[in-house]
Structures are given as C-alpha cells and as structure tokens.
Write a protein that holds these residues in place. Structure first.
Motif, PDB file in Angstrom:
ATOM      1  N   ASN A  91      18.280  50.627  14.966  1.00 19.83           N
ATOM      2  CA  ASN A  91      17.578  51.966  13.875  1.00 19.83           C
ATOM      3  C   ASN A  91      17.869  51.654  13.306  1.00 19.83           C
ATOM      4  OD1 ASN A  91      17.178  53.134  16.406  1.00 19.83           O
ATOM      5  ND2 ASN A  91      19.460  54.442  16.541  1.00 19.83           N
ATOM      6  N   PHE A  94      15.122  49.387  11.619  1.00 15.32           N
ATOM      7  CA  PHE A  94      14.089  49.803  12.003  1.00 15.32           C
ATOM      8  C   PHE A  94      13.543  51.266  10.913  1.00 15.32           C
ATOM      9  CE2 PHE A  94      12.565  47.959  15.504  1.00 15.32           C
ATOM     10  CZ  PHE A  94      11.524  47.220  15.787  1.00 15.32           C
ATOM     11  N   SER A 115       8.824  54.493  15.806  1.00 15.47           N
ATOM     12  CA  SER A 115       9.265  52.961  15.513  1.00 15.47           C
ATOM     13  C   SER A 115       9.007  52.850  16.923  1.00 15.47           C
ATOM     14  CB  SER A 115      10.611  53.405  15.206  1.00 15.47           C
ATOM     15  OG  SER A 115      11.708  53.723  15.770  1.00 15.47           O
ATOM     16  N   TYR A 117      10.220  53.682  19.994  1.00 22.52           N
ATOM     17  CA  TYR A 117      11.277  53.495  20.716  1.00 22.52           C
ATOM     18  C   TYR A 117      11.551  53.845  21.741  1.00 22.52           C
ATOM     19  CZ  TYR A 117      16.546  54.348  22.225  1.00 22.52           C
ATOM     20  OH  TYR A 117      17.108  54.051  22.689  1.00 22.52           O
TER      21      TYR A 117
END
Length: 166
Positions: A91, A94, A115, A117
């Motif tokens: 995290n 990003f 992002s 994920y």
C-alpha cells in the motif's frame, strides 16, 4: 499456538501495530475486516499454515516484499506478521493514503481498486468489507484494548517491584 488465538487475537493486534508503523492509524479496523472478507472469515486454505496469506497477495515484482515463496500464484509467508507487513508495504508503494475516518470503507476500497489490488466489482468488495467491519469491528477494538490493559498491568507490576523491592 492455537489457530483460534492466532486468527481472532494476533491478527487484529498485528494489524493495529503495523498500521500505526506504516501510517494507517485510522484504517486498521477496515484492514482487519478486509482480511476477513478476503479469506471468507479465514476459511480459505491460503490463510493458514503453511501459507499465511490472509490478504490474497500475489508475488510482487517491483517492490520490497516479505514473501518466502509462491503457491498457485499467491505469495507465501513465514507468519501472519510478515503477510500483514507485506500488505502495508504494498500500500505504501502504491501511495494508498490512510482514511480520514475509521469507518470510511468506500474510500479505502476505492483507493485499493485504483491500485489494481483486487479484480472484483468495487461495490461488492466494499459491501463485503463493510459487512465484516460492522459485525467484527467491536471485537478488533476489544483485542487491542486487552493487549493495552495487559501491557499497563505488567508495567505497573514491574514498577511496584522496582519501587518496593518486592
């Protein structure tokens, strides 16, 4: 260490500690709920020994990571601490910011989606995380409070021994 203790006590505590360390002080309960959602409340085999992958992490190719290997396209870890820290490192890499309030699931999930994920529908993912936050958020806080009270009690006892010599 028992499976129940690890999942219901250590994971929330580790998440709280590592969230503070990595700047996600307000998002920590959302992250715990996300782990519950990602694993079907820890029923996914990848969430348990020997994989310890509670966040559905895939091996990273261009950032610092804590994984020890790979199984069926998913990262494997030594323990839950390493998995949670890897999630935090991802995290940070990003530039996912902390949320402005501890119940802001929509913003957290939106930032994760941006992002890449997860691949799922953002509204469905958000709804799933919200479900676990609503049903288990109080438990997460209780675990952290229990650890905090225990720490204070141990420090108090230690101080008494120093002061009284007994």
């Amino acid at each position: 260490m028992s499976w129940f203790f690890q999942l219901k006590v250590l994971i929330p505590f580790y998440t709280w500690v590592l969230s503070i360390k990595h700047g996600y002080r307000k998002a920590w309960k959302i992250i715990c709920a996300e782990f519950s959602f990602e694993t079907g409340n820890y029923s996914d085999y990848k969430a348990n020994e020997p994989y310890y992958n509670i966040c559905g992490m895939r091996p990273a190719s261009v950032r610092e990571q804590n994984r020890t290997g790979e199984h069926n396209g998913y990262a494997t870890f030594n323990d839950y601490w390493d998995c949670i820290e890897d999630f935090m490192l991802r995290n940070k890499a990003f530039n996912i910011p902390d949320v402005s309030n501890e119940n802001d699931v929509k913003t957290w999930v939106s930032n994760l989606k941006k992002s890449n994920y997860f691949e799922a529908n953002e509204q469905q993912y958000s709804k799933g995380v919200q479900h676990y936050l609503s049903s288990q958020g109080g438990h997460y806080s209780s675990v952290v409070m229990w650890f905090g009270v225990s720490f204070v009690a141990v420090c108090g006892a230690f101080a008494m021994v120093i002061v009284t010599g007994k």
